[in-house]
Design a protein around this motif. Structure first.
Motif, PDB file in Angstrom:
ATOM      1  N   TYR A   1       2.998   1.980   7.132  1.00 56.52           N
ATOM      2  CA  TYR A   1       3.726   3.250   7.081  1.00 56.52           C
ATOM      3  C   TYR A   1       4.964   3.215   7.969  1.00 56.52           C
ATOM      4  O   TYR A   1       4.940   2.658   9.064  1.00 56.52           O
ATOM      5  CB  TYR A   1       2.822   4.388   7.562  1.00 56.52           C
ATOM      6  CG  TYR A   1       1.684   4.723   6.635  1.00 56.52           C
ATOM      7  CD1 TYR A   1       1.918   5.317   5.397  1.00 56.52           C
ATOM      8  CD2 TYR A   1       0.367   4.455   7.001  1.00 56.52           C
ATOM      9  CE1 TYR A   1       0.872   5.638   4.551  1.00 56.52           C
ATOM     10  CE2 TYR A   1      -0.690   4.780   6.164  1.00 56.52           C
ATOM     11  CZ  TYR A   1      -0.430   5.372   4.931  1.00 56.52           C
ATOM     12  OH  TYR A   1      -1.470   5.693   4.093  1.00 56.52           O
TER      13      TYR A   1
ATOM     14  N   VAL B   1      -3.940  -1.181   9.978  1.00 60.96           N
ATOM     15  CA  VAL B   1      -2.844  -0.246   9.721  1.00 60.96           C
ATOM     16  C   VAL B   1      -1.657  -0.581  10.619  1.00 60.96           C
ATOM     17  O   VAL B   1      -1.833  -0.813  11.814  1.00 60.96           O
ATOM     18  CB  VAL B   1      -3.298   1.205  10.006  1.00 60.96           C
ATOM     19  CG1 VAL B   1      -2.187   2.203   9.663  1.00 60.96           C
ATOM     20  CG2 VAL B   1      -4.580   1.529   9.254  1.00 60.96           C
TER      21      VAL B   1
ATOM     22  N   VAL C   1      -5.924   6.550   5.483  1.00 62.23           N
ATOM     23  CA  VAL C   1      -6.495   5.242   5.802  1.00 62.23           C
ATOM     24  C   VAL C   1      -7.950   5.225   5.343  1.00 62.23           C
ATOM     25  O   VAL C   1      -8.547   6.274   5.065  1.00 62.23           O
ATOM     26  CB  VAL C   1      -6.420   4.916   7.323  1.00 62.23           C
ATOM     27  CG1 VAL C   1      -4.982   4.942   7.818  1.00 62.23           C
ATOM     28  CG2 VAL C   1      -7.273   5.881   8.142  1.00 62.23           C
TER      29      VAL C   1
ATOM     30  N   PRO D   1       0.788  -1.211   0.000  1.00 61.34           N
ATOM     31  CA  PRO D   1       0.000   0.000   0.000  1.00 61.34           C
ATOM     32  C   PRO D   1       0.835   1.283   0.000  1.00 61.34           C
ATOM     33  O   PRO D   1       2.047   1.214   0.100  1.00 61.34           O
ATOM     34  CB  PRO D   1      -0.788  -0.124   1.296  1.00 61.34           C
ATOM     35  CG  PRO D   1       0.054  -0.979   2.172  1.00 61.34           C
ATOM     36  CD  PRO D   1       0.797  -1.900   1.274  1.00 61.34           C
TER      37      PRO D   1
ATOM     38  N   ARG E   1      -2.417  -1.115   5.238  1.00 59.26           N
ATOM     39  CA  ARG E   1      -1.527   0.053   5.148  1.00 59.26           C
ATOM     40  C   ARG E   1      -0.312  -0.223   6.011  1.00 59.26           C
ATOM     41  O   ARG E   1      -0.441  -0.789   7.096  1.00 59.26           O
ATOM     42  CB  ARG E   1      -2.215   1.310   5.685  1.00 59.26           C
ATOM     43  CG  ARG E   1      -3.526   1.629   5.036  1.00 59.26           C
ATOM     44  CD  ARG E   1      -3.345   2.471   3.792  1.00 59.26           C
ATOM     45  NE  ARG E   1      -4.652   2.786   3.232  1.00 59.26           N
ATOM     46  CZ  ARG E   1      -4.846   3.669   2.273  1.00 59.26           C
ATOM     47  NH1 ARG E   1      -3.827   4.339   1.744  1.00 59.26           N
ATOM     48  NH2 ARG E   1      -6.061   3.885   1.809  1.00 59.26           N
TER      49      ARG E   1
ATOM     50  N   GLU F   1      -9.735  -0.659   7.584  1.00 57.67           N
ATOM     51  CA  GLU F   1      -8.405  -1.174   7.260  1.00 57.67           C
ATOM     52  C   GLU F   1      -7.591  -1.480   8.516  1.00 57.67           C
ATOM     53  O   GLU F   1      -7.756  -0.839   9.545  1.00 57.67           O
ATOM     54  CB  GLU F   1      -7.635  -0.146   6.409  1.00 57.67           C
ATOM     55  CG  GLU F   1      -8.089  -0.122   4.963  1.00 57.67           C
ATOM     56  CD  GLU F   1      -7.312   0.880   4.134  1.00 57.67           C
ATOM     57  OE1 GLU F   1      -7.240   0.673   2.912  1.00 57.67           O
ATOM     58  OE2 GLU F   1      -6.789   1.876   4.684  1.00 57.67           O
TER      59      GLU F   1
ATOM     60  N   GLN G   1       2.828   4.613   0.562  1.00 53.23           N
ATOM     61  CA  GLN G   1       3.846   4.995   1.532  1.00 53.23           C
ATOM     62  C   GLN G   1       4.013   6.500   1.531  1.00 53.23           C
ATOM     63  O   GLN G   1       3.913   7.126   0.492  1.00 53.23           O
ATOM     64  CB  GLN G   1       5.190   4.371   1.138  1.00 53.23           C
ATOM     65  CG  GLN G   1       5.218   2.883   1.231  1.00 53.23           C
ATOM     66  CD  GLN G   1       5.113   2.412   2.660  1.00 53.23           C
ATOM     67  OE1 GLN G   1       5.689   3.022   3.552  1.00 53.23           O
ATOM     68  NE2 GLN G   1       4.349   1.371   2.884  1.00 53.23           N
TER      69      GLN G   1
END
Ligand code: C2O
Ligand code: CU
Length: 516
Positions: free
Chosen positions: A157, A257, A251, A16, A155, A255, A18
């Protein structure tokens, strides 16, 4: 600064999304990194000359799959020699990037190829290990993520935390000068100055701490120095940007995360995730068994540490992940918005001065048997007393009363079980102790066995007065640094090595090499 996101040719956007640029091996299985000078806006209106990998701070986020071989063709276009160290990754010793120990520093215009297999998934980083208190501070760092075969997240990050100074000459004392002041004389005999400091606690005890040989710097009390230090770092950054320059993390409702928090600065950072229950799913890249969800508790990440947290996006709006660091005006700049797609209204308010409880990351997760126990038999036992003292030319940071290279190494044979007791005798300084090439299990704190999931780490923050026992298996022959990740502490002496009997390094140190 819009230019920051501009991706070099080999960059592909990850899935996903970045917030930073991501670099994966190219068709030839290679990753190209170039160290070079650039300019970057680190805070609104504050453009600094920075030292970078591929033109930005942090450098590109390197992503590889677990089991993949990583080959990094590294070119040095800086005016000084440099190296790359793969922080936390158990690479072969010759690939560890420590100048004068595992390789010679890469001179301006020269190239070096790093190659290793990414055997362990998780969150790691890369940074210069040459004159690192200076080079890392100028921006020579990036994240490297080793992806697990199957990700449980929508996601993913990565957030690298750091500190900067608006004015590098603040108070007539630039950062380099401070490094110089803190830089030890390397006389290796600082222990004699320790007497007056033992057992003193808090700020009071520090006032009388003077060196034996005079000089203005030595007349400065530690409290002054601490205050200077906090004040000089007046910009806190996430991925090289502060305040309104930090892009929001997108987001979608529902989801999963993951946020990979990495501290490459010199101060610990306490972060608060607003509006969501979360779990700590990994420490220093190593996953935590059955982490318990919590809310409104601070997660502290010390220099050199990585903490992965995870949450379900179940509360549409815009929320902050923000620093609650005390005693600094820079904290409000370390604030990342978490923005739900389609959510227009601002639902959250910063509360960075709110006092919140911290998560005890060492007694957390499901109690399970780890690889080591306190009462098993060890082949090597080593006690590491960490101290602060006055050397001939300024403050030094000591291991067993000595400064590197005079600190006693931990001598091991391949296969040995090694137990290390870490004790911080510094009155005020925290020492996040990082071991290269290995993970250790943290077994006890202040004499009490840890109770949660086995704590497997490569960096452990030892606060004043604290005592820990850690254990590891000597399974990766070489000469490995074991040092404080407050890099100016390392530069001023707080470094030792794990040295394997019979291991021959091919390196002939030369005067360009500055290993700390
Ligand atoms: Cu992150 Cu010896 O280093
Ligand atoms: Cu330290």
């Amino acid at each position: 600064m819009g230019g920051h996101g501009a991706a070099p040719a080999a960059t592909v956007s990850s899935k996903p999304a970045q917030p930073t640029n991501v670099l994966r091996p190219d068709q030839n299985g290679e990753i190209q990194l170039v160290a070079k000078v650039a300019k970057q806006e680190v805070a609104p209106g504050v453009v600094k000359e920075v030292w970078t990998y591929n033109g930005s701070v942090p450098g590109p986020e390197i992503r590889v799959k677990q089991g993949e071989t990583v080959r990094v063709r590294f070119k040095n276009e800086l005016p000084v020699p440099t190296t790359i160290h793969w922080h936390g990754l158990p690479v072969p010793n010759a690939m560890d990037g420590v100048p004068g120990v595992t390789q010679n520093a890469v001179k301006p215009g020269e190239e070096f190829v790093y190659e290793f297999k990414a055997t362990v998934s998780g969150t790691y980083m890369y940074h210069s290990h040459q004159d690192s208190a200076n080079q890392v501070d100028r921006g020579l760092y990036g994240a490297i993520v080793v992806e697990e075969p199957q990700s449980a997240y929508d996601r993913d990050y990565t957030l690298m935390l750091d500190e900067w100074m608006k004015d590098d000459n603040a108070g007539g004392m630039d950062h380099g000068a401070m490094g110089g002041m803190m830089h030890g004389s390397g006389d290796g005999t600082a222990g004699q100055n320790m007497e007056g400091m033992h057992g003193t606690q808090g700020t009071q005890g520090m006032q009388g701490m003077h060196g034996g040989s005079g000089g203005a710097a030595q007349e400065m009390s530690m409290t002054d120095m601490m205050r200077q230090h906090m004040k000089l770092y007046d910009i806190f950054t996430v991925n090289g940007k502060s305040g309104s320059l930090i892009p929001p993390l997108k987001v979608k409702e529902g989801e999963r995360v993951r946020l990979r928090l990495i501290n490459i600065g010199t101060l610990p950072h306490a972060l608060h995730l607003h509006g969501h229950a979360f779990t700590v799913v990994a420490r220093d890249g190593q996953s935590v068994a059955e982490p318990r969800p919590m809310k409104d508790q601070l997660v502290t990440v010390a220099p050199g540490e990585r903490v992965d947290i995870a949450f379900t996006a179940d509360n549409p709006g815009t929320w902050y992940l923000e620093s609650h660091d005390e005693g600094t005006a820079a904290a409000p700049g370390m604030k990342v918005a978490i923005q739900y797609e389609g959510a227009s209204k601002q639902t959250d308010r910063p509360n960075e001065t709110a006092k919140l409880p911290g998560v005890d990351l060492l007694n957390y997760g499901k109690a399970e048997k780890g690889p080591f126990t306190l009462d098993q038999k060890y082949d090597v036992e080593y006690t590491m007393e960490l101290g602060t003292a006055m050397g001939k030319t300024g403050m030094v940071f000591t291991i067993n009363g000595k400064t590197f290279p005079d600190t006693p190494p931990i001598r091991v044979k391949k296969g040995d079980l090694v137990k290390v007791r870490l004790i911080n005798r510094s009155p005020m300084d925290e020492h996040p102790m990082h071991l290269h090439g290995h993970f250790y299990q943290v077994l006890s704190k202040n004499g009490k066995p840890l109770t949660g999931a086995p704590v497997i780490k490569d960096t452990l923050n030892v606060k004043p007065g604290e005592e820990y026992v850690v254990a590891f298996r000597a399974d990766n022959p070489g000469h490995w640094m074991f040092h404080c990740h407050v890099l100016h502490h390392a530069a001023a002496g707080m470094v030792t090595q794990v040295r394997y009997d019979g291991y021959q390094s091919k390196v002939k140190p030369d005067p360009n090499d500055k290993p700390e």
